[in-house]
Design a protein around this motif. Structure first.
Motif, short mmCIF file in Angstrom:
data_model
loop_
_atom_site.label_atom_id
_atom_site.label_comp_id
_atom_site.label_asym_id
_atom_site.label_seq_id
_atom_site.Cartn_x
_atom_site.Cartn_y
_atom_site.Cartn_z
N ASP A 1 6.60 -4.56 19.88
CA ASP A 1 6.60 -3.15 19.48
C ASP A 1 5.47 -3.00 18.48
O ASP A 1 5.50 -3.62 17.41
CB ASP A 1 7.95 -2.79 18.86
N PHE A 2 4.47 -2.21 18.82
CA PHE A 2 3.26 -2.19 18.01
C PHE A 2 2.53 -0.86 18.15
O PHE A 2 2.81 -0.06 19.04
CB PHE A 2 2.34 -3.33 18.44
N GLY A 3 1.60 -0.65 17.25
CA GLY A 3 0.78 0.56 17.31
C GLY A 3 -0.32 0.45 16.29
O GLY A 3 -0.32 -0.44 15.43
N CYS A 4 -1.27 1.36 16.37
CA CYS A 4 -2.39 1.33 15.44
C CYS A 4 -2.74 2.74 14.99
O CYS A 4 -2.23 3.74 15.52
CB CYS A 4 -3.60 0.66 16.09
N ILE A 5 -3.60 2.81 13.99
CA ILE A 5 -4.04 4.08 13.42
C ILE A 5 -5.50 4.30 13.77
O ILE A 5 -6.35 3.43 13.53
CB ILE A 5 -3.85 4.10 11.90
N TYR A 6 -5.78 5.47 14.32
CA TYR A 6 -7.15 5.88 14.62
C TYR A 6 -7.36 7.26 14.01
O TYR A 6 -6.64 8.20 14.33
CB TYR A 6 -7.39 5.91 16.13
#
Length: 356
Positions: free
Chosen positions: A214-219
């Motif tokens: 479960d992951f995500g990033c900031i752009y």
């Protein structure tokens, strides 16, 4: 863009009967100004928008918060704010009750000659529907996560640790252009996959185990969020059964997302299906949540989700089954509410993937 957001805020201020607001939390302050730093403040009245920072961020604020008067302060902020609110003739000032600590509240109350009024999520009500630029940033963050997942499928193998998997995933998202992580990456394998928020440990990946990522990033200050559960080696029949129940629940819920329905009505679709298959007691969290500048925003997609969904909202669809001493499965897509349904932003495959 920022002028329009400030205009919307001023309308809500008028409705609430306050003549100024103090914004201290990064998400709201930056949403209304374009500033990308931290440890700064803004005060907005019906006539003026003032951005307040110290010498570390003054030049950055001048470059980014172009619709604001930039003011540099020194000393105690509560003293500066007391003088400012007096000079602006503010009688009632709204504050972010979920951001300002009790200690700060007491300091402000002692120094400000005006009434402090909780804002009740005033800015968040504006943020809940995303504009085109915001949606594009979220899609870019999701695309980075998709590419990182594709990379991980060629990297993961039995014998490495959860921590190795997490570090590679995080490094690769940043290599692709992510500014930061949306949240601490969840890497949980084997019986640990029954932990919905199990962060990486030194546990070694073994054949015949689930692995949940479960992951995500900031752009550009906007988050992505995605979960995929894979199998190391060959899955048992029980593992296949659980996976297929979660996948079907996720797909059924996708058909329910559209303008005019509440989050709890969509949550019920997935929850009822999982219960029908005999796993209801193993699905304890809400189906989803809003995503934007923060990883958890309104609207809620849960049994408590009373907000009516609108075009432009971005939410998650993430049912799961978590069985103690066995393992768990979660599948999560990031979706955009459209004019007549929804668009799936997460593009990674959802069929059961087995790493040989």
């Amino acid at each position: 863009m920022f002028k329009n957001r400030i205009y919307k805020l001023r309308k809500l201020m008028s409705e609430k009967g306050i003549d100024g607001v103090l914004l201290q939390g990064d998400p709201n302050r930056n949403y209304l100004s374009g500033f990308t730093g931290d440890e700064s403040f803004s005060v907005i009245t019906n006539e003026r928008a003032i951005f307040i920072t110290d010498s570390r961020f003054t030049e950055q604020a001048r470059q980014q918060a172009k619709d604001y008067e930039i003011v540099q302060y020194s000393g105690k902020f509560e003293d500066f704010l007391g003088d400012l609110t007096k000079n602006l003739n503010i009688s009632k000032i709204g504050f972010e009750e979920n951001i300002i600590t009790y200690d700060n509240y007491i300091k402000y109350k002692n120094k400000l000659n005006c009434e402090l009024v909780p804002m009740d999520g005033m800015v968040e009500k504006i943020r809940i529907v995303k504009d085109e630029e915001e949606i594009n940033c979220i899609k870019k963050a999701a695309a980075i996560a998709d590419k990182a997942f594709e990379h991980m499928l060629g990297y993961i193998k039995a014998g490495m640790t959860e921590r190795q998997v997490g570090l590679e995933l995080e490094f690769y998202m940043k290599k692709l252009g992510a500014r930061d992580l949306s949240f601490p990456t969840i890497v949980a394998s084997g019986v640990r996959s029954c932990l919905p928020h199990g962060q990486a440990t030194d546990k070694v990946l073994k054949e015949g185990e689930f692995l949940t990522l479960d992951f995500g990033c900031i752009y550009n200050d906007y988050c992505s969020d995605m979960t995929r559960t894979i199998v190391i080696g060959e899955p048992s029949d029980k593992m296949k059964e659980i996976y297929n129940v979660v996948l079907e629940a996720e797909m059924k819920a996708l058909k329910g997302f559209k303008p005019g329905v509440t989050g709890k009505s969509v949550d019920k679709i997935a929850r009822d299906y999982i219960a029908e298959k005999g796993y209801g007691k193993y699905f304890g969290h809400g189906l989803g949540h809003g995503v934007g500048r923060e990883i958890h925003e309104n609207p809620r997609v849960s049994p408590m989700g009373d907000t009516i969904l609108e075009k432009g909202m971005v939410v998650t669809d993430e049912p799961g089954i978590y069985i103690p001493d066995f393992g768990g499965v979660r599948i999560e897509d990031l979706i955009l509410i459209t004019e007549c349904g929804c668009e799936v932003i997460s593009k990674s495959p959802k069929e059961l993937i087995c790493i040989k």
